[in-house]
Design an enzyme around this catalytic site. Sequence first.
Site, PDB file in Angstrom:
ATOM      1  N   THR A  45     -43.027 -29.467  17.958  1.00 41.29           N
ATOM      2  CA  THR A  45     -44.333 -28.862  17.637  1.00 41.29           C
ATOM      3  C   THR A  45     -45.313 -29.920  17.137  1.00 41.29           C
ATOM      4  OG1 THR A  45     -43.179 -26.832  17.076  1.00 41.29           O
ATOM      5  CG2 THR A  45     -45.435 -27.035  16.267  1.00 41.29           C
TER       6      THR A  45
ATOM      7  N   ILE B 185     -34.627 -26.365  10.303  1.00 44.56           N
ATOM      8  CA  ILE B 185     -33.371 -26.441   9.543  1.00 44.56           C
ATOM      9  C   ILE B 185     -32.754 -27.833   9.689  1.00 44.56           C
ATOM     10  CG2 ILE B 185     -32.897 -23.967   9.782  1.00 44.56           C
ATOM     11  CD1 ILE B 185     -30.603 -24.858  11.776  1.00 44.56           C
ATOM     12  N   ASP B 186     -33.225 -28.615  10.671  1.00 40.69           N
ATOM     13  CA  ASP B 186     -32.615 -29.931  10.925  1.00 40.69           C
ATOM     14  C   ASP B 186     -33.047 -31.002   9.923  1.00 40.69           C
ATOM     15  OD1 ASP B 186     -31.715 -28.584  13.142  1.00 40.69           O
ATOM     16  OD2 ASP B 186     -33.082 -29.546  14.546  1.00 40.69           O
TER      17      ASP B 186
ATOM     18  N   MET C 189     -25.527 -27.122  13.163  1.00 46.15           N
ATOM     19  CA  MET C 189     -26.667 -27.509  13.997  1.00 46.15           C
ATOM     20  C   MET C 189     -27.216 -28.835  13.474  1.00 46.15           C
ATOM     21  SD  MET C 189     -28.913 -24.231  15.055  1.00 46.15           S
ATOM     22  CE  MET C 189     -28.432 -23.167  16.404  1.00 46.15           C
TER      23      MET C 189
ATOM     24  N   ARG D  47      -8.450 -25.559  14.623  1.00 45.51           N
ATOM     25  CA  ARG D  47      -9.337 -24.463  15.034  1.00 45.51           C
ATOM     26  C   ARG D  47     -10.777 -24.946  14.919  1.00 45.51           C
ATOM     27  NH1 ARG D  47      -5.217 -22.679  16.540  1.00 45.51           N
ATOM     28  NH2 ARG D  47      -4.314 -20.617  16.175  1.00 45.51           N
TER      29      ARG D  47
ATOM     30  N   ARG E 224     -29.736 -20.239  10.973  1.00 44.04           N
ATOM     31  CA  ARG E 224     -31.190 -20.080  11.047  1.00 44.04           C
ATOM     32  C   ARG E 224     -31.653 -18.683  10.666  1.00 44.04           C
ATOM     33  NH1 ARG E 224     -32.699 -22.647  16.714  1.00 44.04           N
ATOM     34  NH2 ARG E 224     -33.515 -20.570  17.100  1.00 44.04           N
TER      35      ARG E 224
HETATM   36  O1  F6P Z   1     -34.230 -27.440  15.935  1.00 42.69           O
HETATM   37  C1  F6P Z   1     -33.565 -26.385  15.358  1.00 42.69           C
HETATM   38  C2  F6P Z   1     -32.321 -26.066  16.114  1.00 42.69           C
HETATM   39  O2  F6P Z   1     -31.729 -25.020  15.428  1.00 42.69           O
HETATM   40  C3  F6P Z   1     -31.351 -27.220  16.335  1.00 42.69           C
HETATM   41  O3  F6P Z   1     -30.559 -27.486  15.229  1.00 42.69           O
HETATM   42  C4  F6P Z   1     -30.580 -26.718  17.528  1.00 42.69           C
HETATM   43  O4  F6P Z   1     -30.050 -27.800  18.254  1.00 42.69           O
HETATM   44  C5  F6P Z   1     -31.600 -25.982  18.304  1.00 42.69           C
HETATM   45  O5  F6P Z   1     -32.610 -25.599  17.413  1.00 42.69           O
HETATM   46  C6  F6P Z   1     -31.076 -24.748  19.016  1.00 42.69           C
HETATM   47  O6  F6P Z   1     -32.123 -24.201  19.757  1.00 42.69           O
HETATM   48  P1  F6P Z   1     -32.108 -22.821  20.480  1.00 42.69           P
HETATM   49  O7  F6P Z   1     -32.189 -21.751  19.434  1.00 42.69           O
HETATM   50  O8  F6P Z   1     -33.311 -22.854  21.332  1.00 42.69           O
HETATM   51  O9  F6P Z   1     -30.823 -22.736  21.212  1.00 42.69           O
END
Ligand code: F6P
Length: 376
Positions: free
Chosen positions: A113, A134-135, A177, A294, A303
């Site tokens: 963005t 969240i990254d 993630m 596992r 998220r």
């Molecule tokens: O950028 C945020 C994020 O949650 C990343 O951690 C992850 O790789 C990606 O988005 C997943 O994206 P989507 O929800 O489009 O699969």
Amino acid sequence: MGKHIGILTAGGDSPGLNAAIRAIGKAVDSYPDMNVIGFRDGFRGMMENRTMRLDRDMLSGILTVGGTILGTSRDKPHSMPVGGTVMDMTDVIVANYERHHLDVLVCLGGGGTQKNAYHLMKHGINVVTLPKTIDNDVAMTDITFGFDTALGIATEAIDRLHSTAHSHHRIIVVETMGHRSGWLALGAGISGGADVILIPEIPYDTERVAEAIRQRWRSGKHFSIVAVAEGAVSREYADALAAAQAEKKRAKESGDKAAHKAAKAKIAELEAQHSGNTLRLAQRLEELTGLESRLTILGHLQRGGTPSAADRLLATRLGTAAVHFINEGIYGIMVGVYGEEMRPVPLEKVAGNLKTVPPDHPWVDAARRVGTCMGN
Ligand code: F6P
């Protein structure tokens, strides 16, 4: 004269987006004749001129709600699928900006963005952005909103995985993630006491990871938790990718089209190979240690849902700071967080830059000092 503000949320959703929208919507009331209108579903909604009024009623009760009331999408202004064709819709977005007599467009989003907002800025739109993901990988800010919530969720997951790993004497590999950065895996791994933490910034040696797990077994710890960022890669993979990227650069500079095409294909092949990497790692660790393993992929759980108190606070501070800068006529910026300060950062310093984990970062040092294997 009052200012007309447009606002949109783009990219993956993130806890705290509604808190930020609310903060902007409420803060405008402190300035004479300022008003705000929302665009639905990111840049696509702006292109299609789908709007949402953001009056007091709409803003009421959303502080604690996850997701974004505006909706979001990953569509880019300059390459948007429209009727089966990918098109540059920048001019349409600029036209809709003018149609609403906007003075500024506020874009809430992560790295992608920031780049898209910068693109619009170069096409004459006044933009202000907020760092959301969240990254936690947006450049020129200490932190992004959404990260704290995801960190809490991933940490709780690791806490919970401990008892089942312990009971079954298993290795549990837990994937977080984070895209190409390791902040989430590292933060949650440290907070949850993972025994091994693997992040993209520190390529791992699978044999070393296995040896750390065997060592734990010998010392009487018959289970292990391995926290893996989704972008984590082995040393061999990282070397192969770096070689292909270097070849692509060389071929581009020397104008060798065939070699450039071949290098691009190699990179695409390697990227495709990465899919399922964490599962293969879990299987390999089982083979190398003789312990059952596992895999838990936390995915979009990280998220979803209500934002943490820290994210509500941060999003509110960022949203109100954005309105303050808009009132001052400061555009072409991202509001960056620097300790307690909210500073306007020129967008050209943010767009296209990723904030990855420096391998000598204090968090990495702390992890190593408590005996965590970082995979190298
Ligand atoms: O950028 C945020 C994020 O949650 C990343 O951690 C992850 O790789 C990606 O988005 C997943 O994206 P989507 O929800 O489009 O699969």
